[in-house]
Design a protein around this motif. Structure first.
Motif, mmCIF file in Angstrom:
data_model
loop_
_atom_site.group_PDB
_atom_site.id
_atom_site.type_symbol
_atom_site.label_atom_id
_atom_site.label_comp_id
_atom_site.label_asym_id
_atom_site.label_seq_id
_atom_site.Cartn_x
_atom_site.Cartn_y
_atom_site.Cartn_z
ATOM 1 N N GLY A 26 -7.807 -41.100 18.569
ATOM 2 C CA GLY A 26 -9.138 -41.013 17.992
ATOM 3 C C GLY A 26 -9.412 -39.687 17.315
ATOM 4 N N TRP B 121 -10.176 -57.598 7.867
ATOM 5 C CA TRP B 121 -10.530 -57.244 9.238
ATOM 6 C C TRP B 121 -9.320 -56.711 9.993
ATOM 7 C CZ3 TRP B 121 -13.875 -55.456 12.251
ATOM 8 C CH2 TRP B 121 -13.875 -55.678 13.636
ATOM 9 N N ARG C 288 -18.971 -47.461 4.505
ATOM 10 C CA ARG C 288 -17.774 -47.938 5.210
ATOM 11 C C ARG C 288 -18.140 -48.983 6.249
ATOM 12 N NH1 ARG C 288 -13.717 -42.746 5.955
ATOM 13 N NH2 ARG C 288 -14.188 -41.758 3.962
ATOM 14 N N ARG D 130 -6.048 -49.685 10.542
ATOM 15 C CA ARG D 130 -6.284 -48.321 10.052
ATOM 16 C C ARG D 130 -6.822 -47.427 11.164
ATOM 17 N NH1 ARG D 130 -6.062 -46.786 4.777
ATOM 18 N NH2 ARG D 130 -7.761 -45.276 4.917
ATOM 19 N N VAL D 131 -7.729 -47.949 12.000
ATOM 20 C CA VAL D 131 -8.222 -47.085 13.073
ATOM 21 C C VAL D 131 -7.175 -46.898 14.159
ATOM 22 C CG1 VAL D 131 -10.674 -47.465 12.679
ATOM 23 C CG2 VAL D 131 -9.430 -49.005 14.204
ATOM 24 N N TRP E 158 -5.282 -35.265 10.705
ATOM 25 C CA TRP E 158 -5.029 -35.889 9.408
ATOM 26 C C TRP E 158 -5.839 -35.184 8.326
ATOM 27 C CZ3 TRP E 158 -7.920 -38.085 5.586
ATOM 28 C CH2 TRP E 158 -7.243 -38.872 4.628
ATOM 29 N N ALA F 189 -8.608 -53.268 8.754
ATOM 30 C CA ALA F 189 -9.559 -52.291 9.285
ATOM 31 C C ALA F 189 -9.153 -51.858 10.689
ATOM 32 C CB ALA F 189 -10.962 -52.884 9.295
ATOM 33 N N ASN F 190 -8.762 -52.828 11.530
ATOM 34 C CA ASN F 190 -8.351 -52.495 12.890
ATOM 35 C C ASN F 190 -7.054 -51.704 12.902
ATOM 36 O OD1 ASN F 190 -9.918 -53.974 15.344
ATOM 37 N ND2 ASN F 190 -10.246 -55.021 13.412
ATOM 38 N N GLU G 205 -4.193 -46.363 13.654
ATOM 39 C CA GLU G 205 -3.253 -45.321 13.234
ATOM 40 C C GLU G 205 -3.553 -44.000 13.917
ATOM 41 O OE1 GLU G 205 -3.042 -44.934 8.936
ATOM 42 O OE2 GLU G 205 -3.050 -47.120 8.738
ATOM 43 N N PHE G 206 -4.745 -43.873 14.475
ATOM 44 C CA PHE G 206 -5.108 -42.648 15.189
ATOM 45 C C PHE G 206 -5.352 -43.010 16.646
ATOM 46 C CE2 PHE G 206 -5.210 -40.535 11.294
ATOM 47 C CZ PHE G 206 -6.007 -41.205 10.374
ATOM 48 N N PRO G 207 -4.289 -43.162 17.440
ATOM 49 C CA PRO G 207 -4.475 -43.678 18.802
ATOM 50 C C PRO G 207 -5.304 -42.765 19.701
ATOM 51 C CG PRO G 207 -2.184 -43.052 18.412
ATOM 52 C CD PRO G 207 -2.875 -42.955 17.107
ATOM 53 N N VAL H 75 -7.645 -37.873 13.939
ATOM 54 C CA VAL H 75 -8.299 -37.894 12.631
ATOM 55 C C VAL H 75 -8.490 -36.465 12.121
ATOM 56 C CG1 VAL H 75 -10.317 -38.641 11.317
ATOM 57 C CG2 VAL H 75 -9.461 -40.053 13.167
ATOM 58 N N THR I 69 -16.595 -52.781 6.199
ATOM 59 C CA THR I 69 -15.890 -53.375 7.334
ATOM 60 C C THR I 69 -16.595 -54.633 7.819
ATOM 61 O OG1 THR I 69 -15.347 -51.114 7.977
ATOM 62 C CG2 THR I 69 -14.860 -52.818 9.580
#
Lengths: 464, 468
Positions: free
Chosen positions: A93, A80, A193, A86-87, A100, A83-84, A89-91, A97, A197
């Motif tokens: 949004g 968990w 996915r 990883r998201v 990337w 998962a948080n 990493e793209f502040p 992404v 999660t």
């Protein structure tokens, strides 16, 4: 963007121009960018001719998997938190992404638009006539022989028109179902996915996987229908090579010509002229009518009346009581009148032929009108509603009133609505081919019209 | 800031109806049916001269509403309410078809003094019959307004009259009691304030007096009319049929004694919470609460059909949030079926999603904070789920949320929004600069905390649950 296609011209002028073009030397054909080499029948018939391996793009059937929930608390916490992270990493949004993906996904080469012009119906017809010497008229033919060749040629044109129409429509149907499959696959991948999660139960994922499975099945059927349609066209055109069907796919336009707003039976014709035009176009009817007139004149009206009375009497006495028994005429002097027999036969044949022509005219014209209305309805209303509904769903997705899967479902519905419009357009052009053949003097058969509605209209998956 | 369209009560709508029982002569005797067209907060209405039993009162301010004027007729205060279809601006750009009174939902506040004789003319311009029930009041049974039980319903186009004496001081409500669920779901309700006629041992003098009703609607995004058959699954939560950021702030001068009267005619309870101060419940629609029976709260739960009157001293300056504490009531319309997207990595799928729907944008994978700032195309006539901007960033609220603004320099009687509060130096939560750690995105430390003597503790590596 579809390649521009000339509208179908008047039958007689069309056939005349084709015959003229066929008589031109091959340099004229080369100048129009056509494949110049004359297909080799000897190579085609030899088993030793090498066959290139097919390069058909294929999509493997999906293999759905069900991720399991984490059961160990430490593992669950690690999962968990990861998962948080990883998201996070793209502040920003979406923008982050996207960037990337641009950096990490191999560049997708856009499909190269072919430099050669699309294969028009006229070109396909020219190529198809190369190996059909029996469809050419010659000076030493009498009127009946000429009429027979004419009929055979009209039938060939109709078959080619239908095959060309089917090939384009199948290609478009395959393209749309490919997009439906892609949307369904994306929904299932995102769903996996979600389960990984922990945000979705497996039950929700199973529903998306079902949609994906149905989409693949419809796609596979559409792919086969497309292949079959192109093979049929290749056969008619005399293209025997293994990659001929594939090349045809690249050469055909992406969609059929636009359906005209207003429908007329033909140049200079209006709806009330339909029966007359179809009667006039029959190559032998006029001659048959003249012959019948002569034969009737050769027989006295008294004999004709006598014959008609005899027929009515035989039918009145026999048929009502035992309908399966053939009616019987005993009047020998009447029966032995050969001129009368000949005239009666001629009259009966003429009536049958004329009634058939008139009925075919009405049926074919009504069928064409119906397909015209359906095609316009499908493109103006059905497809339009599908697009509008997807737009509405997008605004609701934007407001977090509906989910990504609702959006994907509306995308699939839009694509299916576009598919319905494409198939309705195909039905219109098929009806046009049949109508033009009839107007040119050919026949109109019921069987052909029924079969078109089943091929290529495979049940498409209904998303929820 | 009052914009009132005065139109003769005998005018436009009524002349079209069969005037057999309401003759022009009789209509000419009615007080004007005053209309109100704005959703702004009107200044309180206090007529000059005689207000009741001789004593002036501190008039109430109705949030995003107004007070119904009366005319004195032989010692009776006469009011004219018109029950009619209205369109309420619930927030700028968000209009809702409702049923209301005199041009708005909720209806105007009726404000009288204990002992007043009142006469209320009620004209029905709805397409069906109606009544008005005077919630909480002592009056003759035939004036209680329950259709079929106490009176025949007011037919379409007709005008009835209610007459009674405002016997009890306090805060009450009024609403239909004919096809009640539907008419209330469409927005028909209003406040009633009766001031005490003299000094009351349980009713204090206040410098600020606010009132509002809680109402809830189910409006499908993209449509305009509430769904009246929705029992509980409403999506628009309002103070006086307005949502944040359209609800006026409650303003007070530092040191004012403030009274807030909250009535609940939704279908569920609402815990109303105020930041920064504590308050006491000083009254219900049953009457004033004796001081010995009052208890302190920061949140008071107002159940369906209840009114809670709270009072406090506005002795903390600043902008204080005032809201229902049910957090889904401080949001605009949401999709209850949209799954949680938190923690779901979308990398590699965006291009596929955009191929399917070119305008698709990723949302929700880090929570919903972005929604408070994004301006995306929504269905028409739809208020955003979370919105509003404060001086320090997005407020990310909707629905039943407003502010209590306490200022030392707010003039008495001035109810206008003073703007944002200027925080005194050093009294705001601020970032503490720490040395950069692996996994963080922090810049080199600047040590602002040390200026006030605060110690900057070096962070320890995580030791599992040890230091909790």
């Amino acid at each position: 963007m579809p390649q521009p296609v000339a509208p179908f011209p008047l039958p007689w002028a069309f056939c005349a121009s084709v015959l003229l073009a066929a008589a031109l030397p091959s340099t004229g054909l080369r100048a129009q960018g056509l494949p110049a080499p004359w297909p080799s029948a000897l190579s085609a018939a030899s088993p030793d001719t090498p066959v290139p391996s097919p390069v058909a793009p294929t999509v493997a059937p999906p293999r759905p998997t069900l991720p399991a929930l984490a059961s160990d608390p430490a593992q669950a916490r690690a999962q968990w938190q990861r998962a948080n992270q990883r998201v996070a990493e793209f502040p920003r949004g979406h923008m982050d992404v996207l960037r990337w993906e641009q950096q990490h996904t191999p560049g997708v080469t856009p499909p190269t638009t072919s430099a050669t012009p699309a294969l028009t119906l006229a070109t396909a017809l020219r190529l198809s006539l190369r190996h059909r010497p029996e469809l050419f008229t010659q000076p030493n033919m009498n009127a009946l022989e000429r009429a027979a060749v004419q009929r055979a040629h009209i039938d060939h044109v109709r078959q080619l028109q239908r095959a060309w129409t089917q090939a384009i429509a199948s290609g478009q149907h395959l393209q749309l179902l490919t997009e439906v499959l892609q949307a369904a696959t994306t929904g299932a991948e995102l769903g996996e996915r979600m389960v990984q999660t922990g945000n979705w139960s497996q039950a929700k994922l199973l529903r998306e996987q079902q949609v994906q499975a149905q989409a693949w099945d419809a796609w596979a059927q559409a792919q086969q229908d497309d292949r079959a349609a192109r093979e049929r066209l290749a056969r008619l055109m005399g293209e025997w090579a293994a990659d001929a069907a594939d090349r045809l796919g690249a050469q055909l336009a992406g969609q059929l010509p636009v359906v005209p707003e207003a429908l007329t039976p033909g140049e200079g014709l209006c709806a009330t002229d339909v029966e007359a035009a179809v009667l006039r176009s029959d190559p032998t009817l006029a001659w048959q009518r003249t012959q019948t007139q002569r034969q009737l004149d050769a027989v006295g009206s008294g004999q004709l009346d006598a014959w008609r009375h005899a027929v009515d009497a035989a039918v009145a006495t026999g048929t009502p009581h035992s309908p399966h028994t053939a009616p019987d005429i005993q009047d020998l002097p009447l029966l032995r009148d050969h001129l009368l027999a000949r005239a009666v036969r001629a009259e009966a044949n003429l009536l049958q032929r004329a009634a058939q022509r008139r009925s075919m005219a009405r049926e074919a014209w009504a069928h064409l009108q119906a397909q015209h209305a359906r095609a316009l309805h499908a493109q103006n209303t059905v497809a339009h509603l599908g697009t509008q509904l997807e737009q509405e769903t997008l605004t609701r997705y934007n407001g977090m009133l509906q989910s990504t899967w609702d959006l994907l479902a509306s995308v699939r519905q839009r694509l299916l609505a576009l598919d319905a419009a494409a198939q309705a357009r195909r039905d219109y052009w098929l009806a046009q081919a049949d109508w033009q053949a009839l107007l040119a003097g050919g026949d109109y058969t019921q069987a052909d019209t029924a079969s078109t509605r089943t091929t290529g209209a495979a049940a498409a998956p209904q998303g929820h | 800031m009052n914009r009132r369209q005065l139109f003769a009560g005998a005018g436009v709508g009524l002349t079209a109806l069969a005037s057999a029982s309401v003759s022009r002569v009789a209509l000419a005797g009615l007080p004007e049916a005053v209309q109100h067209t704005s959703a702004d907060t009107s200044a309180p209405w206090l007529p000059s001269g005689v207000t009741g039993a001789g004593r002036p009162y501190q008039p109430v301010v109705t949030l995003n509403g107004w007070t119904l004027p009366w005319r004195m007729n032989n010692g009776v205060k006469e009011f004219h309410l018109v029950a009619e279809p209205v369109v309420r601006e619930v927030a700028p750009g968000f209009l809702v078809n409702m049923w209301g009174y005199n041009g708005q939902s909720p209806g105007p506040t009726i404000e009288v003094v204990e002992g007043d004789r009142v006469r209320l003319y009620v004209t029905n311009r709805l397409p069906e019959h109606t009544t008005i029930h005077w919630h909480g009041q002592r009056l003759p049974n035939g004036m209680d307004g329950v259709g079929g039980l106490n009176q025949p319903q007011i037919p379409v186009g007709k005008t009835f009259v209610y007459e009674f004496v405002a016997r009890r001081p306090g805060t009450f409500m009024y609403h239909p009691h004919a096809d009640e669920m539907t008419q209330m779901a469409m927005g028909m309700m209003g406040m009633w304030v009766t001031h005490p006629k003299g000094r009351h041992p349980h009713i204090a003098e206040v410098q600020r007096d606010y009132c509002f009703l809680l109402s809830a609607y189910d409006v499908e995004p993209g449509s305009m009319t509430p769904q009246v058959n929705t029992m509980l699954d409403h999506n628009i939560w309002t103070f006086n049929s307005r949502v944040f950021p359209g609800i006026s702030p409650l303003v007070a001068r530092l040191g004012d004694r403030v009274r807030v009267r909250v009535g609940n005619l939704t279908m569920t309870n609402h815990p109303i919470h105020i930041h920064g101060i504590e308050f006491e419940v000083t009254g219900t629609d049953g009457g004033p609460v004796p001081p010995s029976a009052r208890w302190p709260e920061v949140t008071t739960d107002v159940a369906v059909g209840q009114m809670r009157q709270i009072e406090f001293l506005a002795d903390e300056p600043g902008d204080w949030a005032l809201h229902c504490h049910k957090s889904h009531h401080t949001m605009g319309a949401m999709g209850h079926g949209v799954p949680t997207m938190i923690g779901v990595d979308h990398r590699g799928l965006l291009n596929k999603l955009q191929r399917a729907s070119p305008e698709y944008m990723l949302m929700g994978e880090r929570g919903m904070a972005d929604m408070g700032e994004m301006h995306m195309e929504l269905p028409p006539n739809t208020a955003p789920m979370m919105t509003g901007t404060g001086p320090y960033g997005p407020i990310e609220m909707g629905g039943m949320f407003t502010t209590l603004k306490v200022r030392a320099d707010q003039k008495p009687g001035d109810h206008r929004d003073p703007g944002w509060y200027t925080l005194p130096e050093g009294t705001q939560a601020r970032e503490v600069a720490l040395p950069a750690q692996p996994g963080t995105h922090r810049a080199a430390p600047a040590q602002p905390g040390a200026a006030h003597g605060a110690q900057v503790r070096k962070p320890q590596p995580a030791q599992g649950h040890a230091h909790h």
